[in-house]
Design a protein around this motif. Structure first.
Motif, PDB file in Angstrom:
ATOM      1  N   VAL A  34      -3.003   1.220  -1.976  1.00 53.33           N
ATOM      2  CA  VAL A  34      -3.732  -0.034  -2.155  1.00 53.33           C
ATOM      3  C   VAL A  34      -3.983  -0.286  -3.636  1.00 53.33           C
ATOM      4  O   VAL A  34      -3.809  -1.409  -4.130  1.00 53.33           O
ATOM      5  CB  VAL A  34      -5.065  -0.010  -1.356  1.00 53.33           C
ATOM      6  N   ILE A  35      -4.358   0.749  -4.360  1.00 54.39           N
ATOM      7  CA  ILE A  35      -4.604   0.603  -5.807  1.00 54.39           C
ATOM      8  C   ILE A  35      -3.307   0.242  -6.524  1.00 54.39           C
ATOM      9  O   ILE A  35      -3.278  -0.660  -7.368  1.00 54.39           O
ATOM     10  CB  ILE A  35      -5.226   1.882  -6.389  1.00 54.39           C
ATOM     11  N   GLY A  36      -2.208   0.911  -6.182  1.00 55.82           N
ATOM     12  CA  GLY A  36      -0.907   0.591  -6.779  1.00 55.82           C
ATOM     13  C   GLY A  36      -0.488  -0.839  -6.480  1.00 55.82           C
ATOM     14  O   GLY A  36       0.050  -1.537  -7.344  1.00 55.82           O
ATOM     15  N   ALA A  37      -0.747  -1.290  -5.257  1.00 57.77           N
ATOM     16  CA  ALA A  37      -0.406  -2.665  -4.874  1.00 57.77           C
ATOM     17  C   ALA A  37      -1.239  -3.669  -5.663  1.00 57.77           C
ATOM     18  O   ALA A  37      -0.727  -4.702  -6.100  1.00 57.77           O
ATOM     19  CB  ALA A  37      -0.610  -2.859  -3.376  1.00 57.77           C
ATOM     20  N   ALA A  38      -2.515  -3.369  -5.854  1.00 60.50           N
ATOM     21  CA  ALA A  38      -3.390  -4.271  -6.613  1.00 60.50           C
ATOM     22  C   ALA A  38      -2.938  -4.376  -8.070  1.00 60.50           C
ATOM     23  O   ALA A  38      -2.917  -5.471  -8.640  1.00 60.50           O
ATOM     24  CB  ALA A  38      -4.838  -3.785  -6.540  1.00 60.50           C
ATOM     25  N   VAL A  39      -2.563  -3.257  -8.646  1.00 58.03           N
ATOM     26  CA  VAL A  39      -2.069  -3.265 -10.031  1.00 58.03           C
ATOM     27  C   VAL A  39      -0.788  -4.078 -10.112  1.00 58.03           C
ATOM     28  O   VAL A  39      -0.616  -4.908 -11.014  1.00 58.03           O
ATOM     29  CB  VAL A  39      -1.843  -1.821 -10.541  1.00 58.03           C
ATOM     30  N   SER A  40       0.112  -3.871  -9.175  1.00 57.12           N
ATOM     31  CA  SER A  40       1.377  -4.606  -9.159  1.00 57.12           C
ATOM     32  C   SER A  40       1.135  -6.107  -9.036  1.00 57.12           C
ATOM     33  O   SER A  40       1.767  -6.914  -9.730  1.00 57.12           O
ATOM     34  CB  SER A  40       2.247  -4.109  -8.011  1.00 57.12           C
ATOM     35  N   TYR A  41       0.211  -6.489  -8.171  1.00 52.97           N
ATOM     36  CA  TYR A  41      -0.126  -7.908  -7.995  1.00 52.97           C
ATOM     37  C   TYR A  41      -0.625  -8.511  -9.305  1.00 52.97           C
ATOM     38  O   TYR A  41      -0.150  -9.567  -9.731  1.00 52.97           O
ATOM     39  CB  TYR A  41      -1.191  -8.078  -6.901  1.00 52.97           C
ATOM     40  N   LYS A  42      -1.589  -7.850  -9.929  1.00 55.75           N
ATOM     41  CA  LYS A  42      -2.211  -8.408 -11.139  1.00 55.75           C
ATOM     42  C   LYS A  42      -1.206  -8.529 -12.283  1.00 55.75           C
ATOM     43  O   LYS A  42      -1.213  -9.521 -13.016  1.00 55.75           O
ATOM     44  CB  LYS A  42      -3.410  -7.557 -11.574  1.00 55.75           C
ATOM     45  N   VAL A  43      -0.358  -7.538 -12.450  1.00 52.23           N
ATOM     46  CA  VAL A  43       0.598  -7.595 -13.556  1.00 52.23           C
ATOM     47  C   VAL A  43       1.668  -8.653 -13.293  1.00 52.23           C
ATOM     48  O   VAL A  43       2.026  -9.415 -14.199  1.00 52.23           O
ATOM     49  CB  VAL A  43       1.210  -6.214 -13.841  1.00 52.23           C
ATOM     50  N   MET A  44       2.150  -8.744 -12.062  1.00 52.94           N
ATOM     51  CA  MET A  44       3.140  -9.775 -11.739  1.00 52.94           C
ATOM     52  C   MET A  44       2.526 -11.158 -11.922  1.00 52.94           C
ATOM     53  O   MET A  44       3.161 -12.075 -12.442  1.00 52.94           O
ATOM     54  CB  MET A  44       3.655  -9.598 -10.301  1.00 52.94           C
TER      55      MET A  44
END
Length: 150
Positions: free
Chosen positions: A120-130
């Motif tokens: 979930v944390i990795g997905a959130a980081v990916s979302y914000k950077v994209m």
């Protein structure tokens, strides 16, 4: 290529449409980052960023060369790859930290909450950077459109 300059209202409408598209693509990026398939998120993020650029250019009616140059493309590819690898790294480091702390609380490790939380944390980081990369490109398009207004 834009046939005629856009009005401020048209630019705002196109900007809103482009930002909604970026949000959607960012969600796809986060889903790919959450899946436990090695390197899926890197390939997905590269494709999504390419799609974001193409769709933003279509929304504003620009040719790719009007908005971007080759050095920006290379920088963007590097940023997307770093994002994908970074979200995996953050997720794995979070898992290690939580496992150390969670060993005291066997319920967290017993029910597999820690690995899920790291995804979930990795997905959130990916979302914000994209989202950041996509919105930066939309900003470029808006700037270009405003420079052509009457």
């Amino acid at each position: 290529m834009c046939a005629q300059p856009l009005t401020e209202q048209q630019i705002e409408e196109k900007e809103q449409k482009a930002r909604e598209m970026v949000h959607q693509k960012s969600l796809y990026s986060s889903i790919a980052a959450a899946l436990p398939i090695p390197l899926l998120d890197v390939g997905t993020d590269m494709k999504l960023m390419k799609d974001i650029k193409q769709e933003a250019e279509e929304i504003f009616g620009f040719d790719h060369n009007q908005v971007n140059d080759i050095s920006d493309d290379l920088m963007n590819r590097a940023a997307v790859m770093a994002t994908s690898i970074g979200s995996e790294f953050i997720g794995s480091q979070t898992t290690k930290m939580l496992l150390k702390r969670g060993s005291k609380n066997s319920k967290l490790t017993k029910f597999g909450i820690i690995p899920l939380l790291s995804r979930v944390i990795g997905a959130a980081v990916s979302y914000k950077v994209m989202q950041k990369l996509g919105n930066d490109y939309v900003d470029k398009c808006v700037e270009m459109a405003k420079s052509q207004t009457v």
